[in-house]
Design a protein around this motif. Structure first.
Motif, PDB file in Angstrom:
ATOM      1  N   GLU A 117      -0.874 -88.375  14.883  1.00 11.81           N
ATOM      2  CA  GLU A 117      -1.804 -89.468  14.595  1.00 11.81           C
ATOM      3  C   GLU A 117      -3.237 -89.052  14.894  1.00 11.81           C
ATOM      4  O   GLU A 117      -4.155 -89.356  14.127  1.00 11.81           O
ATOM      5  N   ASN A 118      -3.434 -88.350  16.027  1.00 12.46           N
ATOM      6  CA  ASN A 118      -4.775 -87.872  16.374  1.00 12.46           C
ATOM      7  C   ASN A 118      -5.287 -86.872  15.343  1.00 12.46           C
ATOM      8  O   ASN A 118      -6.456 -86.895  14.957  1.00 12.46           O
ATOM      9  N   GLN A 119      -4.392 -86.000  14.889  1.00 10.73           N
ATOM     10  CA  GLN A 119      -4.766 -85.012  13.885  1.00 10.73           C
ATOM     11  C   GLN A 119      -5.144 -85.682  12.571  1.00 10.73           C
ATOM     12  O   GLN A 119      -6.128 -85.319  11.935  1.00 10.73           O
ATOM     13  N   ALA A 120      -4.369 -86.674  12.169  1.00 10.10           N
ATOM     14  CA  ALA A 120      -4.662 -87.399  10.937  1.00 10.10           C
ATOM     15  C   ALA A 120      -5.986 -88.134  11.038  1.00 10.10           C
ATOM     16  O   ALA A 120      -6.779 -88.157  10.098  1.00 10.10           O
ATOM     17  N   GLN A 121      -6.235 -88.722  12.203  1.00  6.91           N
ATOM     18  CA  GLN A 121      -7.492 -89.448  12.393  1.00  6.91           C
ATOM     19  C   GLN A 121      -8.679 -88.482  12.389  1.00  6.91           C
ATOM     20  O   GLN A 121      -9.724 -88.784  11.821  1.00  6.91           O
ATOM     21  N   ALA A 122      -8.503 -87.309  12.978  1.00 12.05           N
ATOM     22  CA  ALA A 122      -9.580 -86.312  12.995  1.00 12.05           C
ATOM     23  C   ALA A 122      -9.896 -85.825  11.592  1.00 12.05           C
ATOM     24  O   ALA A 122     -11.058 -85.570  11.242  1.00 12.05           O
ATOM     25  N   GLN A 123      -8.865 -85.696  10.764  1.00 11.84           N
ATOM     26  CA  GLN A 123      -9.086 -85.253   9.386  1.00 11.84           C
ATOM     27  C   GLN A 123      -9.798 -86.314   8.570  1.00 11.84           C
ATOM     28  O   GLN A 123     -10.569 -85.997   7.672  1.00 11.84           O
ATOM     29  N   GLU A 124      -9.553 -87.594   8.905  1.00 13.10           N
ATOM     30  CA  GLU A 124     -10.230 -88.681   8.199  1.00 13.10           C
ATOM     31  C   GLU A 124     -11.706 -88.741   8.552  1.00 13.10           C
ATOM     32  O   GLU A 124     -12.524 -89.115   7.724  1.00 13.10           O
ATOM     33  N   ASP A 125     -12.034 -88.374   9.787  1.00 12.39           N
ATOM     34  CA  ASP A 125     -13.429 -88.427  10.240  1.00 12.39           C
ATOM     35  C   ASP A 125     -14.188 -87.244   9.753  1.00 12.39           C
ATOM     36  O   ASP A 125     -14.632 -86.834   8.911  1.00 12.39           O
TER      37      ASP A 125
END
Length: 84
Positions: A76-84
């Motif tokens: 989830e953290n990785q996905a959120q970082a990619q979105e930012d």
């Protein structure tokens, strides 16, 4: 996303398995009480060992569940970082 779904499904299976193990432990604990009341000290160690084995299994499942949650959090953290 497939990995996240697989982890979620695995977490559900682990929770259901732990619930089933708790039910088995309760049944064995009641059986232990019955054997102690009946004075049957031959089966008592067997039941105690079975309870210990079930507890060990549950601890392993809880460890796996914790690992699962850590991986899910990382994804989830990785996905959120990619979105930012």
């Amino acid at each position: 996303m497939a990995v996240s779904n697989a982890l979620f499904n695995e977490a559900q299976v682990i929770k259901e398995t732990n619930s089933a193990l708790e039910d088995i432990q309760e049944t064995l604990a009641l059986a232990l009480v019955d054997t102690l009341k009946a004075g049957d000290h031959i089966t008592t160690p067997t039941v105690i060992n079975m309870l210990k084995d079930l507890e060990d299994m549950q601890l392993k499942y809880y460890d796996r569940l914790e690992d699962n949650e850590n991986v899910q959090g990382g994804l989830e953290n990785q996905a959120q970082a990619q979105e930012d």
